[in-house]
Design a protein around this motif. Sequence first.
Motif, PDB file in Angstrom:
ATOM      1  N   LEU A  43      20.717  46.640 -42.145  1.00  0.00           N
ATOM      2  CA  LEU A  43      19.597  47.125 -41.333  1.00  0.00           C
ATOM      3  C   LEU A  43      18.492  46.084 -41.248  1.00  0.00           C
ATOM      4  CD1 LEU A  43      19.508  50.862 -42.453  1.00  0.00           C
ATOM      5  CD2 LEU A  43      20.441  49.895 -40.324  1.00  0.00           C
ATOM      6  N   ALA A  44      18.246  45.360 -42.327  1.00  0.00           N
ATOM      7  CA  ALA A  44      17.252  44.278 -42.291  1.00  0.00           C
ATOM      8  C   ALA A  44      17.694  43.196 -41.301  1.00  0.00           C
ATOM      9  CB  ALA A  44      17.068  43.690 -43.692  1.00  0.00           C
TER      10      ALA A  44
ATOM     11  N   CYS B 206      26.466  37.937 -35.220  1.00  0.00           N
ATOM     12  CA  CYS B 206      27.381  38.890 -35.863  1.00  0.00           C
ATOM     13  C   CYS B 206      27.904  38.349 -37.189  1.00  0.00           C
ATOM     14  CB  CYS B 206      28.554  39.201 -34.946  1.00  0.00           C
ATOM     15  SG  CYS B 206      28.078  40.072 -33.441  1.00  0.00           S
ATOM     16  N   ASP B 207      28.201  37.066 -37.231  1.00  0.00           N
ATOM     17  CA  ASP B 207      28.741  36.455 -38.451  1.00  0.00           C
ATOM     18  C   ASP B 207      27.726  36.447 -39.584  1.00  0.00           C
ATOM     19  OD1 ASP B 207      31.186  36.012 -37.222  1.00  0.00           O
ATOM     20  OD2 ASP B 207      30.778  33.893 -36.793  1.00  0.00           O
ATOM     21  N   ARG B 208      26.433  36.547 -39.263  1.00  0.00           N
ATOM     22  CA  ARG B 208      25.387  36.581 -40.293  1.00  0.00           C
ATOM     23  C   ARG B 208      25.046  38.004 -40.735  1.00  0.00           C
ATOM     24  NH1 ARG B 208      20.912  34.592 -37.874  1.00  0.00           N
ATOM     25  NH2 ARG B 208      21.872  33.936 -35.939  1.00  0.00           N
ATOM     26  N   ASP B 209      25.659  39.005 -40.097  1.00  0.00           N
ATOM     27  CA  ASP B 209      25.433  40.404 -40.461  1.00  0.00           C
ATOM     28  C   ASP B 209      26.094  40.678 -41.814  1.00  0.00           C
ATOM     29  OD1 ASP B 209      25.621  43.219 -40.770  1.00  0.00           O
ATOM     30  OD2 ASP B 209      25.673  43.512 -38.609  1.00  0.00           O
ATOM     31  N   PRO B 210      25.338  41.158 -42.801  1.00  0.00           N
ATOM     32  CA  PRO B 210      25.919  41.428 -44.116  1.00  0.00           C
ATOM     33  C   PRO B 210      27.125  42.372 -44.090  1.00  0.00           C
ATOM     34  CG  PRO B 210      23.547  41.411 -44.265  1.00  0.00           C
ATOM     35  CD  PRO B 210      23.883  41.344 -42.799  1.00  0.00           C
ATOM     36  N   MET B 211      27.191  43.279 -43.127  1.00  0.00           N
ATOM     37  CA  MET B 211      28.369  44.150 -43.010  1.00  0.00           C
ATOM     38  C   MET B 211      29.621  43.328 -42.720  1.00  0.00           C
ATOM     39  SD  MET B 211      28.052  47.420 -43.488  1.00  0.00           S
ATOM     40  CE  MET B 211      26.806  48.679 -43.562  1.00  0.00           C
TER      41      MET B 211
END
Length: 130
Positions: free
Chosen positions: A45-46, A91-96
């Motif tokens: 979310l962050a 997208c690649d930096r999204d923790p999910m």
Amino acid sequence: MAYTIDVKDLEAKCAPFLRARWYVVVSRPTDKAEALLNTVTPEHLAHQIQTEQNGHMVAAGPLLSEDGQRFDGTGMFVLNCGSIEEARDICDRDPMHISGARTYTVRPWMVNEGGLTLRITFSDQKMQIV
């Protein structure tokens, strides 16, 4: 037989319209999602908020079942950025996605029609999308 048309031909047919290039991302849970969700969600979310504050996030949120009563973990977001590579980088930096809790697909979207109306009231400093 699938219908296809060259993008340049499509753009020519849509010349009077906006023809903005945004990127639609569909993010789906993996078999690791349940174990990681509680720990990764705050970081995810962050990241989403930072993407919004950087001016790239148009809209984001969970995709619900057709009757609107269930959520299977699939989310969608729309990015306004310069290229599909930039969208993938976000997208690649999204923790999910980094954690393996989710996987994603990204597709360019030619935005032609639609609109937003904003109502801003000065006295209470509120904004509403109507």
